[in-house]
Motif scaffolding. Structure first.
Motif, PDB file in Angstrom:
ATOM      1  N   UNK A  76       0.841  -1.213   0.000  1.00  0.00           N
ATOM      2  CA  UNK A  76       0.000   0.000   0.000  1.00  0.00           C
ATOM      3  C   UNK A  76       0.869   1.254   0.000  1.00  0.00           C
ATOM      4  N   UNK A  77       1.886   1.280   0.871  1.00  0.00           N
ATOM      5  CA  UNK A  77       2.753   2.457   0.968  1.00  0.00           C
ATOM      6  C   UNK A  77       3.478   2.714  -0.356  1.00  0.00           C
ATOM      7  N   UNK A  78       3.997   1.662  -0.963  1.00  0.00           N
ATOM      8  CA  UNK A  78       4.731   1.815  -2.226  1.00  0.00           C
ATOM      9  C   UNK A  78       3.802   2.230  -3.366  1.00  0.00           C
ATOM     10  N   UNK A  79       2.587   1.712  -3.332  1.00  0.00           N
ATOM     11  CA  UNK A  79       1.596   2.054  -4.356  1.00  0.00           C
ATOM     12  C   UNK A  79       1.259   3.546  -4.279  1.00  0.00           C
ATOM     13  N   UNK A  80       0.988   4.017  -3.067  1.00  0.00           N
ATOM     14  CA  UNK A  80       0.655   5.436  -2.873  1.00  0.00           C
ATOM     15  C   UNK A  80       1.831   6.323  -3.266  1.00  0.00           C
ATOM     16  N   UNK A  81       3.030   5.927  -2.837  1.00  0.00           N
ATOM     17  CA  UNK A  81       4.226   6.719  -3.147  1.00  0.00           C
ATOM     18  C   UNK A  81       4.451   6.799  -4.656  1.00  0.00           C
ATOM     19  N   UNK A  82       4.259   5.695  -5.346  1.00  0.00           N
ATOM     20  CA  UNK A  82       4.479   5.661  -6.796  1.00  0.00           C
ATOM     21  C   UNK A  82       3.547   6.610  -7.529  1.00  0.00           C
ATOM     22  N   UNK A  83       2.267   6.559  -7.214  1.00  0.00           N
ATOM     23  CA  UNK A  83       1.298   7.401  -7.929  1.00  0.00           C
ATOM     24  C   UNK A  83       1.404   8.872  -7.518  1.00  0.00           C
ATOM     25  N   UNK A  84       1.763   9.128  -6.268  1.00  0.00           N
ATOM     26  CA  UNK A  84       1.933  10.516  -5.833  1.00  0.00           C
ATOM     27  C   UNK A  84       3.148  11.177  -6.481  1.00  0.00           C
ATOM     28  N   UNK A  85       4.132  10.354  -6.883  1.00  0.00           N
ATOM     29  CA  UNK A  85       5.358  10.892  -7.494  1.00  0.00           C
ATOM     30  C   UNK A  85       5.163  11.245  -8.967  1.00  0.00           C
ATOM     31  N   UNK A  86       4.088  10.770  -9.568  1.00  0.00           N
ATOM     32  CA  UNK A  86       3.870  11.033 -10.991  1.00  0.00           C
ATOM     33  C   UNK A  86       3.553  12.502 -11.229  1.00  0.00           C
ATOM     34  N   UNK A  87       4.211  13.078 -12.218  1.00  0.00           N
ATOM     35  CA  UNK A  87       3.946  14.469 -12.569  1.00  0.00           C
ATOM     36  C   UNK A  87       4.816  15.460 -11.822  1.00  0.00           C
ATOM     37  N   UNK A  88       5.658  14.981 -10.921  1.00  0.00           N
ATOM     38  CA  UNK A  88       6.556  15.904 -10.209  1.00  0.00           C
ATOM     39  C   UNK A  88       7.662  16.388 -11.140  1.00  0.00           C
ATOM     40  N   UNK A  89       8.049  17.640 -10.990  1.00  0.00           N
ATOM     41  CA  UNK A  89       9.148  18.176 -11.794  1.00  0.00           C
ATOM     42  C   UNK A  89       9.833  19.321 -11.052  1.00  0.00           C
ATOM     43  N   UNK A  90      11.019  19.639 -11.507  1.00  0.00           N
ATOM     44  CA  UNK A  90      11.785  20.748 -10.910  1.00  0.00           C
ATOM     45  C   UNK A  90      12.090  21.773 -11.970  1.00  0.00           C
ATOM     46  N   UNK A  91      11.990  23.039 -11.607  1.00  0.00           N
ATOM     47  CA  UNK A  91      12.392  24.113 -12.517  1.00  0.00           C
ATOM     48  C   UNK A  91      13.833  24.493 -12.209  1.00  0.00           C
ATOM     49  N   UNK A  92      14.648  24.482 -13.231  1.00  0.00           N
ATOM     50  CA  UNK A  92      16.075  24.776 -13.057  1.00  0.00           C
ATOM     51  C   UNK A  92      16.357  26.196 -13.482  1.00  0.00           C
TER      52      UNK A  92
END
Length: 318
Positions: A302-318
């Motif tokens: 459950x924890x890994x599943x939530x972490x995986x989907x929450x990480x989608x779409x993250x990005x950094x502006x450089x």
């Protein structure tokens, strides 16, 4: 009779020449083994070149190939037993969403997937693989049943989207899909989701929240189909090829963008050319994933599943 896409026709012409050569050789008792080997090599080389350089739109065409295996075709070949379960216990049964307990090499699983039809009446009966709210509620009911008996869940995704009709919206289409997203995130059993053909929008996502999300090589997964994207942006379907390129919807694109966990290779030329080979590849991958996921605790999954989907779409502006 085999259906040919435009880019398959040159290969089919060579295969036809090969068959003619073999037939004439048999009729006239002539040894043409050398020519047959050469032509076979040419066909193999042309296949490799053609399918290594497909455009995104051509991949979409392959995903919709009328000879491509559907959910029940895979179930028939992968599972030794399958007991289909019906109804959402609220409105009715939805034939476009099928599911039930099955055994794969002695492993009991809950298999759920969208089902398209091949002939006109079957397509109408299956609603062209577009589930109504009761289809998603049935899917969730079966997932909860699998969780109750501690059995892994396998979903096979192949839909042009959830049914967009007024009656579907009146019966809560959006709520049904949203509830599935939440509940699948918290399932305690292993969940493996595989896109076997089309993976369009929320219709696909409604049964695609899992520990492992995989795609067949020639499937696609996107928020919108190329045709509908073209219609919105250019007011015409004529730009669907450009839309497919912009959407980056192939299995390779999805893997590069970390939106899926893996790609299952298809037989050279596509899954529609060898159902048995593709089914064996699918079965092997499903059993391997179940074995690996079973080593983890329910909370870890459950924890890994939530972490995986929450990480989608993250990005950094450089």
């Amino acid at each position: 009779m085999r259906t040919l896409l435009d880019f398959e026709k040159p290969i089919a012409e060579l295969e036809s020449k090969l068959e003619d050569m073999k037939r004439l050789a048999n009729e006239n008792n002539v040894d043409v083994s050398g020519a047959v080997r050469t032509l076979n090599d040419n066909i193999e080389q042309l296949k490799k070149e053609t399918f290594a350089n497909l455009t995104r739109w051509q991949r979409v065409q392959l995903s919709r190939h009328p000879d491509r295996p559907y959910t029940l075709d895979y179930i028939e070949r992968i599972c030794q037993e399958f007991h289909e379960l019906h109804g959402d216990r609220t409105v009715r049964d939805d034939p476009s969403m099928v599911g039930g307990f099955a055994t794969i090499e002695g492993q009991t699983v809950m298999v759920i997937g969208q089902q398209k039809g091949r002939k006109t009446k079957e397509r109408q009966h299956r609603n062209f693989g577009m589930p109504n709210p009761e289809g998603y509620r049935k899917a969730l009911r079966l997932m909860k049943l699998a969780e109750k008996f501690n059995k892994p869940i396998v979903t096979l995704i192949d839909t042009p989207g959830a049914f967009p009709g007024l009656e579907a919206e009146e019966r809560g289409q959006a709520e049904a899909i949203a509830r599935n997203l939440k509940e699948m995130m918290l399932l305690t059993v292993p969940v493996i989701c595989i896109i076997i053909g089309e993976g369009a929008s929320g219709g696909a996502l409604g049964i695609a929240i899992g520990d492992k999300v995989l795609m067949l090589e020639n499937s696609w997964y996107s928020v919108i189909s190329p045709e509908n994207c073209s219609t919105i942006l250019w007011r015409s379907w004529d730009y669907k090829e450009q839309a497919a390129e912009a959407l980056k919807l192939t299995s390779t694109d999805m893997l590069q963008n970390k939106l899926i966990d893996g790609v299952i290779e298809e037989p050279l030329g596509g899954a529609h050319l060898d159902w048995d080979d593709m089914s064996n590849r699918l079965k092997k991958r499903i059993l391997n994933e179940i074995e690996e996921l079973s080593k983890k605790t329910p909370q870890q999954r459950i924890d890994e599943r939530i972490e995986k989907f929450c990480a989608m779409g993250e990005f950094e502006e450089v």
